[in-house]
Design a protein around this motif. Sequence first.
Motif, short mmCIF file in Angstrom:
data_model
loop_
_atom_site.label_atom_id
_atom_site.label_comp_id
_atom_site.label_asym_id
_atom_site.label_seq_id
_atom_site.Cartn_x
_atom_site.Cartn_y
_atom_site.Cartn_z
N LYS A 44 0.84 -1.21 0.00
CA LYS A 44 0.00 0.00 0.00
C LYS A 44 0.87 1.26 0.00
N ASP A 50 -3.12 2.36 8.05
CA ASP A 50 -2.90 0.98 7.58
C ASP A 50 -1.41 0.61 7.66
N LEU A 106 -10.79 12.73 15.31
CA LEU A 106 -12.01 11.91 15.18
C LEU A 106 -11.65 10.47 14.87
N VAL A 146 -19.09 14.42 17.58
CA VAL A 146 -17.77 13.80 17.54
C VAL A 146 -17.91 12.30 17.27
N GLY A 198 -18.70 11.83 13.73
CA GLY A 198 -17.50 12.10 12.95
C GLY A 198 -16.53 10.93 12.99
N ALA A 199 -16.37 10.39 14.20
CA ALA A 199 -15.46 9.25 14.34
C ALA A 199 -15.95 8.06 13.50
N ALA A 213 -15.21 8.80 9.88
CA ALA A 213 -13.78 8.64 9.59
C ALA A 213 -13.42 7.16 9.48
N LYS A 214 -14.06 6.36 10.33
CA LYS A 214 -13.78 4.94 10.32
C LYS A 214 -14.29 4.29 9.03
N LEU A 230 -14.69 5.74 6.18
CA LEU A 230 -13.89 6.19 5.05
C LEU A 230 -12.62 5.35 4.91
N GLN A 231 -12.12 4.93 6.05
CA GLN A 231 -10.87 4.16 6.06
C GLN A 231 -11.20 2.70 5.72
N GLY A 259 -9.72 0.51 3.78
CA GLY A 259 -8.66 -0.46 3.59
C GLY A 259 -8.38 -0.74 2.13
#
Lengths: 487, 684
Positions: free
Chosen positions: A164, A233, A290, B648, B651-652, B655-656, B658-659, B661
């Motif tokens: 990655k 990651d 966040l 918050v 938002g968290a 954000a999670k 969006l991530q 992998g």
Amino acid sequence: MELTSSLGLIAPEILLSVAGLFLLLVAAWAGDRASSAISIAACVVLGAAFFLVAPSVCAGAAGLETVAFGGQFRADAFAGFAKLMIYAAAGAALVVAPAFFTRYAAMRAEYPVLVLFGTLGMSIMVSATDLLTLYIGLEMQSLAAYVLAAFLRPDQRSAEAGLKYFVLGALASGILLFGASLLYGFTGTTQFELMRVAMAGPISTGTLFGIVFVLAGLAFKISAVPFHMWTPDVYEGAPTPVTQFFATAPKVAAIALTARVALDAFGTHADAWRQVVIFAALASIVVGALGAIGQTNIKRLLAYSSINNVGFILIGLAAATPQGASAMLVYLVIYVAMSVGSFVAVLMLRDEDGAPVERLADLAGLSRTKPALAFCLAAMMFSLAGIPPLFGFWGKFVVFQAAVQADLVALAAIGIAASVIGAFYYIKVVKVMYFDEAVNVVRDRSDWAHWALLIISTALMSPLGYLLTGPLSVLADRAAASLFFLV
Amino acid sequence: MIEIIVFAPLLAAIVAGLGNRGLGNTVAKVVTTGALFLSCALSWPIFLGFLGGTAEPGVVPVLHWVQSGSLSFDWSLRVDTLTAIMLVVITSVSALVHLYSWGYMDEDPDQPRFFAYLSLFTFAMLMLVTANNLVQMFFGWEGVGLASYLLIGFWFRKPTANAAAIKAFVVNRVGDLGFMLGIFGLFLVFGTVSIPEILVAAPTAAGSSITFLGMRLSTLDILCFLLFIGAMGKSAQLGLHVWLPDAMEGPTPVSALIHAATMVTAGVFMVCRLSPLFELAPVASTIVTIIGAATCLFAATVGTTQWDIKRVIAYSTCSQLGYMFFAAGVGAYGAAMFHLFTHAFFKALLFLGAGSVIHAMHHEQDMRYYGNLRKEIPITFWAMMAGTLAITGVGILDVFGFAGFYSKDAILEAAYASGSEAGRTAFWLGAFAALLTSFYSWRLMFLTFWGRPRWALSEHIQHAVHHGHDDPDEANPPRQENSDMGEPHHVPSPDKGDGTAGYHPHESPWVMLIPLLILSVGAVFAGFVFHHQFIDSAAFWNGSIAYDEHLIHAMHDVPLWVKLTATIVMLVGLFIAWLGYLRDTSIPGKFADQLGPIYRFVYNKWYFDELYRLIFIRPAFWFGRQFWHAVDVGFIDRFGPNGVAELVDKGAYAAKRLQSGYLYSYALIMLLGLVAATSWFMVR
């Protein structure tokens, strides 16, 4: 004459490259048996390089005598200051590694060599005053880093992290190169000095695009939002000593490089790029905070923490003043110490079988099983959260002060407000350690090197750190002044 | 020397308070009591020095405190005649109460805390009386309030004690607000908080006026009135008196020290300390006179109907404070201080005596279950007798009298001699209150020490008889408050014929009796020995209070019947009490039946508590609930902490999400960021 003085100015880089090549030969000859000897040798080399650079930092070297190779390289106090941090962080990454890799029987002789080459790349980056030097340094550092991320080849996560990092890094390099070519096309030069002269006056769209692309490429390296996606990651997947390395040395190098490009090459158009930097700063602070809240893995949490910290550092850059640059350097010193301390603490956590502990929940009750370790980690967390009287507060303070004095009051205010969100997850770690019931027995299988680093960084972050504010500010101010010294 | 007097109790309080149980009961008791006896021993020479006219007033600086703009003041200890009187009163009573508590609190598990609070109180009180500026006085003022709060609520497991402590604190805050406004006003007008400077500058402000709450008022009148509100709160004057009777929830030694002899007299002290100011404020002085006289009468009426021995004495205190205030109001500050001085001895004596009775009667406080105790606890009886003779003012003109005889007579004469309408009114109210004082004091004596034993009806006594006398469960006296109820709630039990239920009261230990005896000496002789200096000697006061030669002469020239009034009404009161509680015990019952509404009105303390509950407490709670529900929960929490936390959290989550992998989404976000940045510059 010009060549001799140039060679003198790049003495640390020469030392690093010669030693790197030599140790590579040794590694090829002696194999992994020699890995610890090579580690020690690499540490000695880094120490030697450190002392080669130190005088110029103390003297606040600036001006023409620091320029080498006709303006492609500059060994001024600013570069020197960053190099000192880089060498120290690289040394720390070498020191902590054996205890970790031994468990996987993966302590290879290449590790110290790769770290050395990476360090060489960073060393070139912070001194680069030409787009080509910049790119060479950047790629040298990156290539070493890709390999390091995938260093635990049998581990899927490590391999994935390496891949990655490589793919996205290549993309970022492409963006950077595109920007560089635009700049060259519109200004007719690759040297920062000449570029600044060429850009004077109204800015053309092509130059503007070039600036944006170059900054975007660099933003990837410093993992500023929205170019931060790789960070969690890779930090999670890479072996922990490597993660510690990534979180410290390359960050310093990339930020120093960004600062030099922005303030030197694009210095006449600070108003143009400032908005981008402000956005990246605020977005990094907020997203970093966040994102960290939802994490259950300590390394991922620390990855978001580094994104968050980069945001604060960029506030110093947005100020675009010598004071802002000085504040960035002070913040970086504190940030490096905090990161080293946190990752060392994570490295020291082992479960019953000696396997590394990475889940936040496993820290529960650490204050009772390992009170000293829990105390140090708690100090790191409070410091990262910027709670006085710990030293982490000072870094945030100087950055906000620089922003306020550059009339960026709103930016400082929002930054302060957002740092409250950050405090939540840092203190959550403390809460887990001190107030939750222990579920797993955490043991530390750490050697003296771990404890030494942890104690040093805890001492730095303790209120004792404030004793350093005097000399630290003086050195950082001199370094920042050298950056703004127009040749 | 004065430093040792003031700071020894503080040091002892710190040692005993911080050492607490680690130190042990004995050490804590020895340290605090020792410090107090030391202070006491050092105070008397100072007082005697002023008495003999050899000592000179002075100010001992301690520390510089505040320097801010034109506001500047020090910690300093002022010693003059007025302070010296308070020093001996405070340290003597406090030392004796400390000693007495050795016996009274003997079974309490928290003795170090108790003694630490007592010493802390003494320190704060000493700071108050040695203050040379109003801010330090306010510090002491608040300090004694705090100590009073802590000591009323000393048995914090008892809900009524906690409620009483809070009530005392809150009511005192109302007074404190007045005091604070007074201090602010004085600073505004005179530009200083130093008492001597204010008193020197005061005549220049006479006749000026100031706008307060939209009204144009005489400057000094309004300032003195505000200060007097503070004094009303601390000294439990009518309107702000409601906390004092409830304060009896505290241990009896506390009642004796704080709620009889010292703290409650702080208001009187303050008015006397600032007497030159009050002299220049005729309207405020008239208000002081009227409130004082009204309190005097009100409290005396309530005192006649209470059954709880401590409450009777508490209302008596309230009433006597009224005397002091109207004396101050008519300008007889010397008489006010004299009554404060004598009152401290005989009222502390009465409280400690009551404590001894309560101790003997196994924590029974209801006088209906006493009777015939004079043979069982003779020393306590004689001590209480001395106290009663003192408070009722027994004495023969120009021969000898008990303490109260001199001080109360002086006050009544001064009120008459002042010649003003308010003064005359105060005289008549005071004279009637003196009758009531005599009545309720003798009623207390007759109910407690004469008649047939009625102990069998008391559940405390029952408990003691059935469970053994020194049952450890009885370490704390968790007595229920019963004065709100018209009828005793005790379960009647078969009388064994003599009304004793087989119980034998025991005389208190010597550590409790010795303070009683010492105070008895004070109650008997304090008036006789000191009245010349306090009343007639301007040299003795030496300028520490406003001394009106004129009034003193007028006092001596009042008609003979005025001088005899106090004695006559005392005899009338004694006679009525004898008639109703010794000769024919059915009279009080009949009387109460026939005058039912009046009796109930008085018995229920003129319904002050009910009235306050209706007009202050209920609306305050209603407002509180409204603000809690609508403003705090509905608005601040919803859009403040909770709203932000929710944001918050979301938002968290985003954000999670969006991530993901996935490499391509990461690359996409990078490119989108790039596009966004370039477009921003394009359209800008």
